[in-house]
Scaffold this motif. Structure first.
Motif, mmCIF file in Angstrom:
data_model
loop_
_atom_site.group_PDB
_atom_site.id
_atom_site.type_symbol
_atom_site.label_atom_id
_atom_site.label_comp_id
_atom_site.label_asym_id
_atom_site.label_seq_id
_atom_site.Cartn_x
_atom_site.Cartn_y
_atom_site.Cartn_z
ATOM 1 N N PHE A 65 0.852 -1.186 0.000
ATOM 2 C CA PHE A 65 0.000 0.000 0.000
ATOM 3 C C PHE A 65 0.891 1.239 0.000
ATOM 4 N N ALA A 66 0.636 2.142 -0.925
ATOM 5 C CA ALA A 66 1.356 3.420 -0.982
ATOM 6 C C ALA A 66 0.315 4.529 -1.136
ATOM 7 N N SER A 67 0.381 5.516 -0.252
ATOM 8 C CA SER A 67 -0.633 6.561 -0.281
ATOM 9 C C SER A 67 -0.010 7.925 -0.037
ATOM 10 N N ALA A 68 -0.578 8.924 -0.675
ATOM 11 C CA ALA A 68 -0.152 10.314 -0.550
ATOM 12 C C ALA A 68 -1.395 11.174 -0.722
ATOM 13 N N PRO A 69 -1.293 12.459 -0.432
ATOM 14 C CA PRO A 69 -2.466 13.340 -0.599
ATOM 15 C C PRO A 69 -3.043 13.326 -2.011
ATOM 16 N N GLU A 70 -2.220 12.922 -3.008
ATOM 17 C CA GLU A 70 -2.693 12.915 -4.394
ATOM 18 C C GLU A 70 -3.407 11.624 -4.774
ATOM 19 N N GLY A 71 -3.341 10.605 -3.919
ATOM 20 C CA GLY A 71 -3.997 9.351 -4.264
ATOM 21 C C GLY A 71 -3.357 8.150 -3.607
ATOM 22 N N THR A 72 -3.946 6.985 -3.838
ATOM 23 C CA THR A 72 -3.479 5.735 -3.235
ATOM 24 C C THR A 72 -3.214 4.712 -4.323
ATOM 25 N N ARG A 73 -2.207 3.877 -4.080
ATOM 26 C CA ARG A 73 -1.803 2.847 -5.032
ATOM 27 C C ARG A 73 -1.624 1.534 -4.275
ATOM 28 N N VAL A 74 -2.321 0.493 -4.720
ATOM 29 C CA VAL A 74 -2.204 -0.831 -4.108
ATOM 30 C C VAL A 74 -1.727 -1.811 -5.175
#
Length: 366
Positions: free
Chosen positions: A339-348
């Motif tokens: 799981f990778a997340s930042a204010p611009e979006g999330t990526r799984v």
């Protein structure tokens, strides 16, 4: 103020060497006879990505923090498709990425030697270099694999349609003709009527059963061409939630026959949970989910443009959230999920090895 000035000066020095670095980059690729420099068009796309990476590194030198322009990286997926159509294997992109890393890293090191006060910028530049190359290789690999998997799928579908035609046009026609001839013989044969009736009756039953089997085979083959277990399940889920295709896009690549049904079932549950989180908690406007199935592994990628979240904080908040459930499901299949997340979006991203072959009794990791 002085430190910021030094970092800005270092960034301009790096940008000023762009042409020199690209020339060195091309020379090293030519030395190993890389197909990425086989023609000007291919080299231009390669040089463009290298130039963008150098510019990102320069921006990181100025700001003192790693900064990669994600929107530009998404374009590399299409570049991966182009590489596949050109017959250029992904290994050549990996080699090129390693060469570019060495070249730009040395340039960053030289800039650091010339301006020792810019150490924070140097660290940020190296991180940007690693992330910029790594994310581009990942995006290119997704595009490359997607193209190959879809090609295999199209070939399989064409083979199924051809087989369906052969069964219907040839085998079905011959069986129907034989059945018709027997019916004619029933009307003309007069000797040993009882024996003839028994024999013809048995043949008719066999041929009638064969025709039923042929019809079933043709129906199954044509259905396999237009329906997929995962695709149909995702379609039903989106319809039940009244979610429009413009908001959520789901694509399944490869043949679902390569994955055991229990794996497909678990992947559906994990991806569905990620989609729900993106829509309910991240308030995402757009979500993209891609499932790539190959004979040796299954990969899935779910991306959204929502508000993101603190992964470490949510992961330790208890098992009520979906992260723990998704992680357990994937790990029980011997796979990994990130799981990778930042204010611009999330990526799984999740990867599950498909190692079971017919006759094998190897158990999946638990």
């Amino acid at each position: 103020m002085h430190s910021g000035f030094v970092e800005s000066d270092t960034a301009e020095q790096l940008l000023g060497r762009t042409h020199e670095l690209l020339s060195d980059y091309r020379g090293r690729l030519e030395k190993i006879k890389s197909p990425l420099v086989s023609n000007e068009e291919t080299w231009h796309t390669c040089a463009l990505q290298a130039e963008r990476i150098i510019r990102d590194c320069a921006d990181s030198l100025r700001s003192g923090r790693a900064d990669v322009r994600d929107r530009l990286i998404q374009q590399v997926e299409g570049l991966g498709v182009a590489r596949a159509t050109q017959g250029i294997d992904a290994v050549h992109s990996i080699r090129a990425g390693m060469i570019l890393f060495d070249i730009v890293f040395d340039a960053l090191g030289k800039a650091m030697v010339d301006s020792p006060a810019a150490f924070d910028g140097f660290q940020a530049g190296v991180r940007t270099l690693q992330q910029g190359i790594g994310r581009r290789l990942e995006a290119g690999a997704i595009g490359h694999d997607t193209y190959l998997l879809n090609t295999v799928r199209e070939v399989n579908a064409a083979s199924q349609r051809q087989l369906a035609r052969e069964i219907h046009d040839h085998l079905g026609n011959h069986v129907s003709l034989a059945l018709r001839r027997i019916e004619l013989h029933e009307l003309t044969w007069e000797s040993s009527p009882d024996e003839v009736a028994v024999r013809i009756g048995a043949v008719k039953d066999t041929l009638t059963e064969a025709l039923g089997i042929i019809r079933d085979l043709v129906t199954q083959l044509r259905r396999a061409d237009r329906e997929g277990t995962l695709e149909s399940a995702f379609t039903a889920f989106l319809e039940s939630m009244e979610i429009t295709p413009s908001k959520v896009r789901i694509k399944v690549n490869g043949s679902e026959e390569w994955a055991p049904q229990d794996v497909l079932d678990e992947v559906f549950l994990v991806v569905r949970e990620c989609l729900r989180n993106s829509l309910a908690h991240a308030e995402a406007e757009h979500v993209l989910a891609t499932v790539d199935i190959a004979p040796y592994k299954l990969q899935a990628l779910i991306e959204d443009n929502g508000c993101g979240f603190d992964v470490s904080e949510v992961a330790t908040a208890g098992r009520a959230n979906g992260i723990a459930s998704c992680t357990e499901r994937v790990e029980l299949l011997g796979g990994t999920i990130l799981f990778a997340s930042a204010p611009e979006g999330t990526r799984v991203t999740l990867t599950i090895p498909l190692m079971d072959l017919p006759g094998d009794s190897v158990e999946r990791a638990t």
